[in-house]
Every structure is written in C-alpha cells, then in structure tokens.
Design a protein around this motif. Structure first.
Motif, PDB file in Angstrom:
ATOM      1  N   VAL A 130       0.875  -1.182   0.000  1.00 42.69           N
ATOM      2  CA  VAL A 130       0.000   0.000   0.000  1.00 42.69           C
ATOM      3  C   VAL A 130       0.907   1.224   0.000  1.00 42.69           C
ATOM      4  O   VAL A 130       1.518   1.573   1.007  1.00 42.69           O
ATOM      5  N   ASP A 131       1.013   1.874  -1.146  1.00 41.15           N
ATOM      6  CA  ASP A 131       1.980   2.975  -1.290  1.00 41.15           C
ATOM      7  C   ASP A 131       1.327   4.336  -1.229  1.00 41.15           C
ATOM      8  O   ASP A 131       1.975   5.356  -1.449  1.00 41.15           O
ATOM      9  N   GLY A 132       0.028   4.383  -0.902  1.00 39.09           N
ATOM     10  CA  GLY A 132      -0.618   5.685  -0.787  1.00 39.09           C
ATOM     11  C   GLY A 132      -2.082   5.546  -0.416  1.00 39.09           C
ATOM     12  O   GLY A 132      -2.759   4.627  -0.875  1.00 39.09           O
ATOM     13  N   VAL A 133      -2.548   6.436   0.454  1.00 34.87           N
ATOM     14  CA  VAL A 133      -3.970   6.535   0.799  1.00 34.87           C
ATOM     15  C   VAL A 133      -4.381   7.968   0.515  1.00 34.87           C
ATOM     16  O   VAL A 133      -3.933   8.907   1.189  1.00 34.87           O
ATOM     17  N   ILE A 134      -5.211   8.145  -0.511  1.00 33.29           N
ATOM     18  CA  ILE A 134      -5.678   9.464  -0.931  1.00 33.29           C
ATOM     19  C   ILE A 134      -7.139   9.587  -0.532  1.00 33.29           C
ATOM     20  O   ILE A 134      -7.968   8.754  -0.906  1.00 33.29           O
ATOM     21  N   VAL A 135      -7.467  10.609   0.236  1.00 29.75           N
ATOM     22  CA  VAL A 135      -8.834  10.802   0.718  1.00 29.75           C
ATOM     23  C   VAL A 135      -9.367  12.123   0.187  1.00 29.75           C
ATOM     24  O   VAL A 135      -8.698  13.164   0.287  1.00 29.75           O
ATOM     25  N   LEU A 136     -10.568  12.091  -0.376  1.00 28.11           N
ATOM     26  CA  LEU A 136     -11.216  13.293  -0.901  1.00 28.11           C
ATOM     27  C   LEU A 136     -12.226  13.809   0.113  1.00 28.11           C
ATOM     28  O   LEU A 136     -12.922  13.027   0.764  1.00 28.11           O
ATOM     29  N   VAL A 137     -12.299  15.140   0.231  1.00 24.17           N
ATOM     30  CA  VAL A 137     -13.208  15.798   1.170  1.00 24.17           C
ATOM     31  C   VAL A 137     -13.986  16.866   0.416  1.00 24.17           C
ATOM     32  O   VAL A 137     -13.401  17.713  -0.264  1.00 24.17           O
ATOM     33  N   ASP A 138     -15.287  16.837   0.545  1.00 30.69           N
ATOM     34  CA  ASP A 138     -16.190  17.778  -0.117  1.00 30.69           C
ATOM     35  C   ASP A 138     -16.158  19.115   0.632  1.00 30.69           C
ATOM     36  O   ASP A 138     -16.446  19.175   1.826  1.00 30.69           O
ATOM     37  N   ALA A 139     -15.812  20.204  -0.071  1.00 31.79           N
ATOM     38  CA  ALA A 139     -15.706  21.514   0.575  1.00 31.79           C
ATOM     39  C   ALA A 139     -17.039  22.001   1.120  1.00 31.79           C
ATOM     40  O   ALA A 139     -17.079  22.727   2.126  1.00 31.79           O
ATOM     41  N   LEU A 140     -18.137  21.614   0.493  1.00 37.95           N
ATOM     42  CA  LEU A 140     -19.443  22.093   0.928  1.00 37.95           C
ATOM     43  C   LEU A 140     -19.917  21.368   2.181  1.00 37.95           C
ATOM     44  O   LEU A 140     -20.454  21.982   3.101  1.00 37.95           O
ATOM     45  N   HIS A 141     -19.727  20.048   2.233  1.00 33.97           N
ATOM     46  CA  HIS A 141     -20.267  19.246   3.329  1.00 33.97           C
ATOM     47  C   HIS A 141     -19.200  18.726   4.292  1.00 33.97           C
ATOM     48  O   HIS A 141     -19.532  18.099   5.288  1.00 33.97           O
ATOM     49  N   GLY A 142     -17.929  18.977   3.987  1.00 31.78           N
ATOM     50  CA  GLY A 142     -16.851  18.384   4.768  1.00 31.78           C
ATOM     51  C   GLY A 142     -16.875  18.738   6.243  1.00 31.78           C
ATOM     52  O   GLY A 142     -16.700  17.872   7.111  1.00 31.78           O
ATOM     53  N   ALA A 143     -17.099  20.002   6.572  1.00 34.21           N
ATOM     54  CA  ALA A 143     -17.100  20.416   7.975  1.00 34.21           C
ATOM     55  C   ALA A 143     -18.229  19.737   8.739  1.00 34.21           C
ATOM     56  O   ALA A 143     -18.041  19.276   9.880  1.00 34.21           O
ATOM     57  N   GLN A 144     -19.405  19.658   8.135  1.00 31.44           N
ATOM     58  CA  GLN A 144     -20.547  19.000   8.772  1.00 31.44           C
ATOM     59  C   GLN A 144     -20.262  17.514   8.992  1.00 31.44           C
ATOM     60  O   GLN A 144     -20.597  16.952  10.039  1.00 31.44           O
TER      61      GLN A 144
END
Length: 322
Positions: A130-144
């Motif tokens: 496992v050479d990488g873990v990439i996580v995407l976060v939605d700018a609109l809903h991420g904080a919630q």
C-alpha cells in the motif's frame, strides 16, 4: 505516481477514499485520463448492489466491481480474493502487465481498516505494498461530516494525501477553516484542491480557525443503502419532483442518492449529496466485459439512516403512480 514496479517486486496499491459524495469517481476519472497512475487495474467498491462508477472510469486497463458491501467489513473477503487473483494473473507470462492497482472505496469504508487487513493477509503482505492513501473531502459538506460522522474523521486520519473537492463558489474563509481542521486531525497530511479532477489552488489557512470537533455520540442507526425500483413511473420529471420532496423532508437522513434512469436521451446518471442534486449526466455504454458489469436501469439507491424500503416504495407508488 506512475513509476514502474517497486524494487522489492511488490505490486503497488493505492487506496482512494472519502465520505459519501466527495467526488471520488469524478476526480479519479480525470487522473486516469491524464495517465497519472500509469497502467492500472481498478477495483471499484460499491456499498450497494448497483454498480455505476465503473462506467465512468473506462481509462483503466481493467475495471473490477465489488458490490454489495464495504471492503473494510462485509466485502473484505471478496476484496482479498480479488487482489490475490490479480497477483496470480500477473505471474502468467501472457498477462497484461499493470503498474499498480487502484482501489476506489465505498463512501462508507475506512481506508485504515483496509490497509490493516491487507497487511495481515499472509499472501498479500508479500505481494502488495500500500503505497498511498488518498482521501477526498467535499468543501461544501466536509465540515458537517467531520463534526458529526466518526467515519469521516477516521478517513482523514488514515490519509497521506487529502484532496478538497467542489470548492469553487465556496467562500475562501470556509475552505481555509476546513483545511485547518483537516490539518488538526492529521498534522502530517498533504492537502491540495481540485475541481472536477483538475488541480485548484486552495486559499491560505495559516490564520484560519479550525471548526469545532465535538465528541461524537454513538449512533444506534448505521448508514445503509436502500434500493428503489422506478421502472414504472412518469420518467425524469416525475422522479425529480418526488425526489425533491423526499430530500426536503428527510435531507438530514439521506446522505447520498445514486442511480441510472432511462430516458429518450439515453441512460442518465442521477446523483445527489444531502439536498444538493447534481445535473444528470448521460452515461457511456459499456465497452466490454473488462469494464465490469453494467448498472441496473431504473434502480436508484438511497444511502442514509432510518429509512424503510417498503415505505419508500409505497411513497413512490402513491405520489408518482397515483
């Protein structure tokens, strides 16, 4: 990230994670088009038994779908079996050589739990890295999501690289606070921005105050997928009215909606995140067996809490079929 095989001979595996609706498939589709990862075997993990994302990701050498359970729990055995099979096939002299495996996880998956499971498998521990873990976060809903979902925090904690998506049109201060919050949860992580997969510069976050991260109370009701057949109905217009009413009433409980709707213009991809319904997209036709199974037409999947498939079906029959 398109380097060739590792010196130790193990096949690289990159995990793509993120909460429901973060834009994983959109981002990954652009990366594949740009050949950022080289020649890849892509595994798409769908929480529900209605695969869709594989049709959007046709630039991979081969696409495999694991549907009906998250790869970190219910679908773990299926994932391990698929990865063992890929490794075995790479040993064959006539196999199509790949540079790496990409795993696009379900929005309900914990990338850290997946990486741990692979490291504990006696065969995969020797064959994969496992050479990488990439996580995407939605700018609109991420904080919630970070404030109320323990899973969202676990995804961020497991990341080596975070991509903030859908930030265009969001106030810069809000994006900066989200970035600061992500660095608070995972101080070592690299954070970047992207819009529809294209890199986008993020606002500076040095003076931004992170969002509060309250203690999350244990939830008795898990997030689950619910299937609904819309084969009988008034088409896209009726579906839009019914779905808008449903999201207005239950938007806090319904996290994600996804499905394929047939229309005179073709097969339309329906997607929503919370109460935000995206414009429909015409799906490409499957290019062959190595692209994975075609999705079921006129089946939509609602992912959320506290719903009942029978009640959803009765609602559809009453308000759409009359």
């Amino acid at each position: 990230m398109n380097e060739q095989r590792r010196r130790d001979g193990r096949l690289p595996l990159t995990i793509i994670g993120g909460f429901l609706g973060a834009g994983k498939s959109t981002w990954l589709r652009h990366q594949l088009h740009e050949e950022r990862f080289g020649t890849v075997h892509l595994i798409v993990n769908e929480a529900a038994e209605t695969p869709v994302d594989n049709l959007l990701l046709g630039k991979a050498e081969q696409v495999e779908v694991l549907a009906g359970g998250c790869a970190c729990c219910e679908g773990r055995e299926a994932l391990i079996a698929a990865l063992r099979n890929i490794c075995g096939n790479q040993d064959a002299l006539d196999s199509r050589r790949i540079d790496r495996i990409l795993l696009e996880t379900s929005g309900l998956a914990d990338p850290g739990a997946i990486a741990l499971a692979l490291s504990e498998d006696p065969i995969l521990a020797r064959r994969l890295a496992v050479d990488g873990v990439i996580v995407l976060v939605d700018a609109l809903h991420g904080a919630q999501q970070l404030a109320g979902e323990e899973l969202s925090r676990r995804q961020v904690e497991a990341a080596e690289r975070i991509v903030i998506t859908k930030s265009r049109g969001i106030p810069p201060g809000q994006v900066a606070r989200l970035t600061r919050t992500l660095r608070l949860i995972n101080p070592a992580v690299a954070v970047e921005g992207a819009e529809l997969g294209v890199p986008l510069e993020l606002p500076a976050d040095l003076d931004a105050q992170p969002y509060e991260l309250p203690e999350i109370a244990a939830r008795a009701e898990p997030i689950k997928p619910y299937r609904l057949s819309i084969a009988e109905g008034g088409g896209w217009a009726s579906l839009s009215v019914w779905l808008s009413a449903l999201l207005a009433a239950r938007g806090n409980d319904i996290v994600r909606v996804k499905g394929v709707v047939t229309s005179p213009d073709g097969r339309l991809l329906l997607q929503s995140v919370r109460r935000v319904v995206q414009a429909p997209e015409i799906l490409p036709e499957p290019e062959g067996a190595d692209r994975g199974p075609a999705p079921q037409d006129d089946i939509i999947v609602l992912i959320g809490r506290g719903m009942d498939e029978k009640l959803l079906a009765r609602s559809w029959e009453r308000f759409v079929l009359g």
